[in-house]
Design a protein around this motif. Structure first.
Motif, PDB file in Angstrom:
ATOM      1  N   ALA A  59       0.770  -1.064   0.064  1.00  0.00           N
ATOM      2  CA  ALA A  59      -0.034   0.086  -0.077  1.00  0.00           C
ATOM      3  C   ALA A  59       0.618   1.131  -0.034  1.00  0.00           C
ATOM      4  O   ALA A  59       0.233   2.386   0.189  1.00  0.00           O
ATOM      5  CB  ALA A  59      -1.040  -0.058   1.401  1.00  0.00           C
ATOM      6  N   SER A  60       2.184   1.132   0.113  1.00  0.00           N
ATOM      7  CA  SER A  60       2.857   2.221   0.009  1.00  0.00           C
ATOM      8  C   SER A  60       3.850   2.761  -1.245  1.00  0.00           C
ATOM      9  O   SER A  60       3.718   1.924  -2.106  1.00  0.00           O
ATOM     10  CB  SER A  60       3.992   2.149   1.157  1.00  0.00           C
ATOM     11  OG  SER A  60       4.811   0.897   0.848  1.00  0.00           O
ATOM     12  N   ARG A  61       4.415   3.852  -1.151  1.00  0.00           N
ATOM     13  CA  ARG A  61       5.597   4.350  -2.166  1.00  0.00           C
ATOM     14  C   ARG A  61       6.452   3.302  -2.318  1.00  0.00           C
ATOM     15  O   ARG A  61       6.657   2.960  -3.564  1.00  0.00           O
ATOM     16  CB  ARG A  61       6.055   5.567  -1.627  1.00  0.00           C
ATOM     17  CG  ARG A  61       7.185   6.005  -2.334  1.00  0.00           C
ATOM     18  CD  ARG A  61       7.638   7.459  -1.760  1.00  0.00           C
ATOM     19  NE  ARG A  61       8.401   8.158  -2.713  1.00  0.00           N
ATOM     20  CZ  ARG A  61       9.742   8.257  -2.545  1.00  0.00           C
ATOM     21  NH1 ARG A  61      10.439   7.786  -1.522  1.00  0.00           N
ATOM     22  NH2 ARG A  61      10.536   9.210  -3.406  1.00  0.00           N
ATOM     23  N   PHE A  62       7.154   2.844  -1.122  1.00  0.00           N
ATOM     24  CA  PHE A  62       8.308   1.981  -1.285  1.00  0.00           C
ATOM     25  C   PHE A  62       7.911   0.774  -1.897  1.00  0.00           C
ATOM     26  O   PHE A  62       8.466  -0.027  -2.859  1.00  0.00           O
ATOM     27  CB  PHE A  62       8.573   1.742   0.029  1.00  0.00           C
ATOM     28  CG  PHE A  62       9.813   0.578   0.375  1.00  0.00           C
ATOM     29  CD1 PHE A  62      11.118   1.223   0.027  1.00  0.00           C
ATOM     30  CD2 PHE A  62       9.606  -0.686   0.469  1.00  0.00           C
ATOM     31  CE1 PHE A  62      12.312   0.274   0.218  1.00  0.00           C
ATOM     32  CE2 PHE A  62      10.766  -1.506   0.522  1.00  0.00           C
ATOM     33  CZ  PHE A  62      11.938  -1.027   0.518  1.00  0.00           C
ATOM     34  N   ARG A  91      10.620  -4.688  -9.983  1.00  0.00           N
ATOM     35  CA  ARG A  91      10.178  -6.269 -10.412  1.00  0.00           C
ATOM     36  C   ARG A  91       9.818  -6.376 -11.971  1.00  0.00           C
ATOM     37  O   ARG A  91      10.227  -7.232 -12.787  1.00  0.00           O
ATOM     38  CB  ARG A  91       8.797  -6.773  -9.662  1.00  0.00           C
ATOM     39  CG  ARG A  91       8.564  -8.122  -9.842  1.00  0.00           C
ATOM     40  CD  ARG A  91       7.259  -8.395  -9.164  1.00  0.00           C
ATOM     41  NE  ARG A  91       6.007  -7.638  -9.591  1.00  0.00           N
ATOM     42  CZ  ARG A  91       5.138  -7.120  -8.812  1.00  0.00           C
ATOM     43  NH1 ARG A  91       5.069  -7.568  -7.572  1.00  0.00           N
ATOM     44  NH2 ARG A  91       4.274  -6.476  -9.423  1.00  0.00           N
ATOM     45  N   GLU A  92       8.954  -5.325 -12.218  1.00  0.00           N
ATOM     46  CA  GLU A  92       8.494  -5.342 -13.608  1.00  0.00           C
ATOM     47  C   GLU A  92       9.532  -4.631 -14.729  1.00  0.00           C
ATOM     48  O   GLU A  92       9.652  -5.407 -15.664  1.00  0.00           O
ATOM     49  CB  GLU A  92       7.217  -4.072 -13.591  1.00  0.00           C
ATOM     50  CG  GLU A  92       6.061  -4.529 -13.027  1.00  0.00           C
ATOM     51  CD  GLU A  92       5.272  -5.581 -13.457  1.00  0.00           C
ATOM     52  OE1 GLU A  92       4.686  -5.621 -14.549  1.00  0.00           O
ATOM     53  OE2 GLU A  92       5.344  -6.715 -12.667  1.00  0.00           O
ATOM     54  N   ILE A 126      13.674   5.862  -9.140  1.00  0.00           N
ATOM     55  CA  ILE A 126      13.481   4.886  -8.138  1.00  0.00           C
ATOM     56  C   ILE A 126      15.000   4.477  -7.756  1.00  0.00           C
ATOM     57  O   ILE A 126      15.786   4.129  -8.619  1.00  0.00           O
ATOM     58  CB  ILE A 126      12.830   3.662  -8.235  1.00  0.00           C
ATOM     59  CG1 ILE A 126      11.273   4.193  -8.509  1.00  0.00           C
ATOM     60  CG2 ILE A 126      12.879   2.858  -7.186  1.00  0.00           C
ATOM     61  CD1 ILE A 126      10.179   3.210  -9.201  1.00  0.00           C
ATOM     62  N   ALA A 133       7.522  -2.816  -6.908  1.00  0.00           N
ATOM     63  CA  ALA A 133       6.860  -3.398  -7.886  1.00  0.00           C
ATOM     64  C   ALA A 133       7.466  -3.046  -9.279  1.00  0.00           C
ATOM     65  O   ALA A 133       7.680  -3.836 -10.099  1.00  0.00           O
ATOM     66  CB  ALA A 133       5.425  -3.212  -7.992  1.00  0.00           C
ATOM     67  N   ALA A 134       7.776  -1.782  -9.219  1.00  0.00           N
ATOM     68  CA  ALA A 134       8.104  -1.180 -10.700  1.00  0.00           C
ATOM     69  C   ALA A 134       9.507  -1.932 -11.018  1.00  0.00           C
ATOM     70  O   ALA A 134      10.009  -2.136 -12.001  1.00  0.00           O
ATOM     71  CB  ALA A 134       8.420   0.308 -10.552  1.00  0.00           C
ATOM     72  N   LEU A 137       5.210   0.232  -3.947  1.00  0.00           N
ATOM     73  CA  LEU A 137       4.979   0.579  -5.681  1.00  0.00           C
ATOM     74  C   LEU A 137       6.365   0.786  -6.340  1.00  0.00           C
ATOM     75  O   LEU A 137       6.419   0.244  -7.381  1.00  0.00           O
ATOM     76  CB  LEU A 137       4.166   1.866  -5.739  1.00  0.00           C
ATOM     77  CG  LEU A 137       2.689   1.718  -6.013  1.00  0.00           C
ATOM     78  CD1 LEU A 137       2.045   2.970  -6.194  1.00  0.00           C
ATOM     79  CD2 LEU A 137       2.369   1.013  -7.370  1.00  0.00           C
ATOM     80  N   GLY A 138       7.272   1.242  -5.762  1.00  0.00           N
ATOM     81  CA  GLY A 138       8.672   1.371  -6.325  1.00  0.00           C
ATOM     82  C   GLY A 138       9.326   0.132  -6.384  1.00  0.00           C
ATOM     83  O   GLY A 138       9.871  -0.311  -7.541  1.00  0.00           O
TER      84      GLY A 138
END
Lengths: 313, 241
Positions: free
Chosen positions: A166-169, A177-178, A188, A174-175, A171-172
């Protein structure tokens, strides 16, 4: 909010179990589920959310277990013994991550795999004797404190996983990973984020090891470094849903249920069955039981309207 | 604002970029053109930090960024898109843009604020309908627009666009050019790699021409495209009379 309420309710029920029942079979079974949920979730923190596959999770579990066990049997208070194990696991994580997470590709996976095997062989030679509790410690042994520690471990790792989701960290991560190049190109700090996630992952693996060491009456120190701890965590996470908050918890309950049921009748055959299940999940349901459940929910409820491309004019 | 001096990059024995120098002025749209393999994308990778230069310096507003990592350069205001589109396929289209807004040069205060800003940016590039769709499901043309929105979300001062029109139909290309002009008018400097000479002529104030990794011409598009050496590079030598 409904999710948080459901989680609090489940936590309350689990906390009440030792009060409601004195049956050690129930507590032992739930202990195993919570321990495995904890170690799988700790693996999920880095591999599921950040895409960095750690094939030597047993190294950190084992360090936590052996350090905590030695200090505890030596007379240290349990919290201090656990803390020392956690610190050793986290330090080992930073040591292996600092060079290997700077590189792309298989270096991190191979580095962690090698670390776990080196530690396993080293401990098998340096500490070949089984580590057993003394008669006095056996006399004092109670299941409930072990159970509560395992509950704390599972709840703690899952809370951190929820924070990641649920956080900025998160989402970073996840990016990263992608697509790590894209992640760096949007600002990032990829290395720092991967290292922090590894630290969280290894610290909780060390705590899981400490809980294991506090629970078991006797074990060979090298067993705590067995690849089984890595691959059980991996299989549980994939069965439940890799990169999800509840996947490792659901996966652990399923895994222990099936394993204990099969082990009674078919001995080691459960390994083969989990191998087949793992392949099936990866091929058919890459999101694991969480995805399967969500798909079932959609099938039963009203189908969501898919987004429509506007008509080309 | 950006100054590149004596930039070199070799891959094995191949000189991909050799002794290239140019400057980008604030508020302009600079075109980077040249035949395939002339080193345009390598220059972008060197400026954005995806590749480390073998020699030469890159300065942004007088400060050397030659040795900085790509994330530091993005935080200083350099954003980019890719020639071969790259999205974060399993994240929603909104989150592809929101995560850029949470980092970048001016990080958003919260994930909620970043998502709101992301939806506005998606609306702006014509992807307002696609916010909840995983980015991997978008078409290539849609992903190109997503890349622009993602880059804008980091609040760049210098935006590097690598073949942003490739694969677009004429109507889409016209809309994209219109968008780029408006982005420039709002104060972002642009550098564009593009093969479409008509587009370069219409939007770029100045162009730099590369051939085999070296700069062979620089100036106003009309003058440069009429240059004999540029014609030769694109069309081959004039047959002897």
């Amino acid at each position: 909010m409904r999710g948080a309420a459901a989680a609090a309710l489940a936590l309350g029920l689990l906390a009440a179990v030792p009060v409601l029942t004195g049956r050690s079979a129930v507590l032992n079974w739930l202990f195993l589920v919570l321990l495995h949920a904890g170690i799988a979730q700790s693996w999920n923190l880095l591999a599921g959310f950040g895409g960095q596959v750690n094939l030597g999770h047993a190294a950190f579990f084992g360090l936590g277990a052996v350090v905590a066990r030695i200090l505890w049997l030596d007379g240290a208070a349990v919290p201090w013994a656990l803390f020392a194990g956690v610190a050793a696991a986290g330090a080992a994580g930073l040591l292996i991550g600092a060079p290997s997470l700077r590189l792309r590709g298989a270096y991190f996976a191979i580095g962690t795999l090698a670390l776990a095997e080196i530690l396993r062989i080293t401990f098998a030679n340096a500490m070949p004797e089984v580590s057993a509790l003394s008669a006095a410690q056996l006399g004092d042994y109670a299941l409930a404190p072990r159970y509560y520690l395992a509950l704390l471990l599972a709840a703690g790792t899952t809370t951190v996983a929820w924070g990641f989701s649920a956080s900025r960290f998160g989402l970073g991560l996840a990016a990263i990973r992608e697509d790590e190049d894209v992640a760096a190109a949007i600002g990032i700090p990829t290395f720092r984020q991967k290292l922090l996630a590894l630290l969280a992952s290894t610290v909780f693996a060390g705590l899981a090891g400490g809980v294991f060491a506090y629970y078991h009456l006797s074990f060979y120190p090298s067993f705590a470094f067995s690849p089984i701890w890595t691959f059980d965590a991996l299989i549980i996470t994939f069965l439940g849903g890799v990169g999800t908050v509840w996947g490792p918890v659901v996966g652990a309950a399923f895994f222990i249920l099936v394993r204990e049921a099969l082990a009674l009748r078919l001995a080691e055959l459960h390994l083969l069955i989990f191998g087949v299940l793992f392949v099936l999940v990866v091929v058919a349901f890459p999101g694991g039981l969480m995805q399967a459940g969500a798909a079932l929910g959609r099938r039963l409820g009203a189908p969501a309207r898919p987004a429509q491309r506007p008509q080309q004019g | 604002m950006l100054a590149v001096a004596g930039l070199c990059k070799a891959f094995g024995g191949v000189r991909a970029v050799w002794d290239v120098s140019f400057a980008v002025a604030p508020g302009e749209i600079l075109g980077l053109i040249g035949p395939n393999g002339s080193g345009k994308t390598t220059v972008f990778n060197l400026v954005a930090g995806a590749l480390a230069a073998d020699a030469g310096t890159i300065t942004l507003d007088g400060r050397s960024i030659t040795r900085l990592t790509p994330d530091r350069r993005n935080a200083l205001g350099i954003a980019r898109t890719y020639q071969h589109v790259r999205c974060l396929p399993h994240l929603s289209t909104t989150d592809n843009v929101a995560v850029a807004g949470l980092y970048g040069a001016r990080p958003a205060a919260s994930t909620g604020a970043a998502r709101r800003a992301a939806r506005a940016l998606l609306e702006r590039v014509g992807l307002g309908w696609a916010g909840g769709v995983p980015a991997g499901r978008l078409t290539v043309a849609e992903r190109k627009r997503l890349e622009v929105a993602r880059a804008l979300a980091t609040h760049p001062r210098l935006l590097l666009l690598d073949e942003p029109l490739a694969g677009l139909n004429p109507a889409e290309a016209a809309a994209a050019l219109d968008l780029f002009a408006r982005i420039r008018d709002e104060g972002t400097t642009l550098m564009i790699v593009e093969h479409n000479v008509g587009a370069v002529r219409s939007i770029c104030g100045r162009v730099v021409v590369l051939n085999s990794g070296e700069k062979i011409a620089e100036g106003a598009p009309e003058a440069v495209l009429a240059d004999a050496r540029v014609m030769e590079v694109y069309l081959g030598e004039r047959a002897p009379a």
